[in-house]
Scaffold this active site. Structure first.
Site, PDB file in Angstrom:
ATOM      1  N   VAL A  31       0.876  -1.196   0.000  1.00  0.00           N
ATOM      2  CA  VAL A  31       0.000   0.000   0.000  1.00  0.00           C
ATOM      3  C   VAL A  31       0.901   1.229   0.000  1.00  0.00           C
ATOM      4  O   VAL A  31       1.802   1.314   0.832  1.00  0.00           O
ATOM      5  CB  VAL A  31      -0.862   0.046   1.293  1.00  0.00           C
ATOM      6  N   HIS A  32       0.713   2.136  -0.926  1.00  0.00           N
ATOM      7  CA  HIS A  32       1.485   3.381  -0.850  1.00  0.00           C
ATOM      8  C   HIS A  32       0.813   4.579  -1.529  1.00  0.00           C
ATOM      9  O   HIS A  32       1.316   5.689  -1.445  1.00  0.00           O
ATOM     10  CB  HIS A  32       2.890   3.204  -1.443  1.00  0.00           C
ATOM     11  N   ARG A  33      -0.320   4.354  -2.220  1.00  0.00           N
ATOM     12  CA  ARG A  33      -0.956   5.477  -2.927  1.00  0.00           C
ATOM     13  C   ARG A  33      -1.389   6.556  -1.949  1.00  0.00           C
ATOM     14  O   ARG A  33      -2.010   6.234  -0.906  1.00  0.00           O
ATOM     15  CB  ARG A  33      -2.225   5.022  -3.633  1.00  0.00           C
ATOM     16  N   ARG A  71       6.160   6.029   2.968  1.00  0.00           N
ATOM     17  CA  ARG A  71       4.969   6.895   3.042  1.00  0.00           C
ATOM     18  C   ARG A  71       3.910   6.252   3.947  1.00  0.00           C
ATOM     19  O   ARG A  71       3.254   6.928   4.744  1.00  0.00           O
ATOM     20  CB  ARG A  71       4.384   7.106   1.638  1.00  0.00           C
TER      21      ARG A  71
END
Ligand code: UD1
Ligand code: UDP
Length: 360
Positions: free
Chosen positions: A202-204, A235
């Site tokens: 997950v990084h969006r 992030r």
């Protein structure tokens, strides 16, 4: 011919790896690393394990808000192009590094070529969508992974020439496939059994910045009855800590540092499913026969969804868990993004375009 290739973020090191190798066989390449990603596990590890040549320039731009980060990259890329006078500037994908190089090159002499052109999410609030659309319209040569992207560019009246090459990330997977599938190499994370865990990434910004959305994704991931491994993008680690979600996540999910490319593909290939909001991982899952659950409301890689190998579930916890539980048989896989010779076709298309320009 002399090509300045610009990279800066993790997926771009992977995309540049097969193209750079092919380019350097016959041409002169100057590799420019903007420094957008700088941690060893997001940058250095890819250069080492994929034997990507040391960049001739590392601009060291680092993290920052979009405008100052992009502006600083532009200023420094401009200086490099002054010094190097390339025939071609080659950019990849849709990051701020891509856009910075495209905007600089568009107002200068060299031809601008964009690898992974014509992709769209249809969501203008996504920074990558802005980067893609603008880069496409700046480019002289638009290299696409498939026919749909080429059609999008034609509908958009993009001014550059469109060439369908296939996906350079498929070339990258094929180049390391033997290492990835070597059963004598143990899985890089202890205690996991093949086909009995879920891999997640997950990084969006759209998933990490909103605490409720991120909490919902964690609920969805922990709703399954097998271990979930999540190599944490910085992030996301920052967001989990900021939103007070880190301890809860660490209790229920195996949070690990980002891993190298070959190790990541090994984890992906052996997972029962992958849950991700990454662009690259959706395709890699398809290439390695692992069903994908995409934690987004839209995807640029819609062909994988249409083929039945990717379920688009957004951030809803129930939909995420249900998709991860689902063990329905999957349809036979079509060939989606070329035949694994995208790097060859990319270099040939650049050579041909440059020869045409010289004739004019
Ligand atoms: C960027 C790209 C995204 C791509 C992703 C690949 C843009 C707008 N986004 O997102 O399209 O999918 O890379 O991973 O270009 N950080 C570190 N160490 C690093 C790099 C970043 O700690 O080496 C942290 C910093 O706190 C930084 C944050 O991660 O502010 C976000 O980094 P940034 O490069 O701005 O965006 P990504 O989320 O990585
Ligand atoms: N990747 C990796 N280690 C990880 C997570 C991802 O090597 O811990 C690789 C993955 O195989 C793919 C690329 O990083 O090649 C995808 O990058 P990311 O998801 O950060 O960006 P996106 O593709 O969404 O732009």
């Amino acid at each position: 011919m002399r090509v300045c290739s610009v990279v800066g973020a993790r997926p771009q090191f992977v995309k540049a790896f097969p193209v750079s190798r092919r380019l350097r066989a016959d041409h002169e390449e100057v590799l420019i690393h903007t420094g957008q990603h700088y941690d060893e596990e997001l940058s250095g590890v890819f250069f080492e394990e994929l034997d990507i040549p040391e960049p001739e320039y590392n601009l060291g731009v680092g993290s920052g808000d979009h405008a100052p980060q992009t502006a600083e990259m532009m200023r420094l890329i401009d200086e490099v192009l002054d010094a190097e006078s390339p025939d071609v500037v080659l950019v990849y994908g849709d990051t701020n590094s891509t856009l910075a190089a495209a905007l600089v090159a568009a107002k200068r002499e060299p031809m601008l070529a964009h690898v992974e052109a014509g992709l769209r999410s249809g969501k203008w609030s996504m920074p990558e969508e802005v980067n893609r659309v603008l880069t496409d319209h700046c480019s002289d040569l638009l290299l696409t992974p498939g026919e749909n992207a080429a059609e999008t560019l034609r509908e958009d009246n993009a001014r550059g020439e469109v060439v369908v090459t296939g996906d350079v990330m498929y070339d990258a997977v094929l180049a390391v496939r033997d290492r990835v599938l070597d059963e004598s190499t143990p899985l890089p994370i202890s205690g996991l059994r093949p086909d009995e865990y879920v891999l997640a990434t997950v990084h969006r910004a759209s998933n990490t910045d909103d605490p409720d959305r991120l909490a919902g994704i964690l609920d969805g991931l922990t709703g399954v009855d097998i271990p979930v491994v999540l190599p944490l993008h910085p992030r996301t680690e920052n967001a989990l800590r900021e939103h007070g979600l880190y301890d809860r996540a660490a209790e229920e999910i195996r949070l690990v540092d980002p891993v190298g490319y070959v190790e990541f593909l090994q984890l992906l290939s052996n997972a029962s499913k992958v849950a991700t909001d990454s662009g690259g991982v959706q395709k890699e899952a398809f290439y390695l026969d692992t069903p994908c659950v995409t934690l987004r409301d839209e995807t640029e890689w819609i062909e994988t969804v249409e083929a039945g190998w990717n379920a688009l579930v957004g951030g809803n916890p129930d939909r995420i868990s249900r998709a991860l539980f689902d063990r329905s048989e999957l349809p036979p896989k079509p060939e989606l993004y070329g035949g694994g010779d995208a790097a060859d076709l990319t270099v040939s298309a650049i050579e041909a375009k440059l020869a045409d320009a010289a004739d004019d």
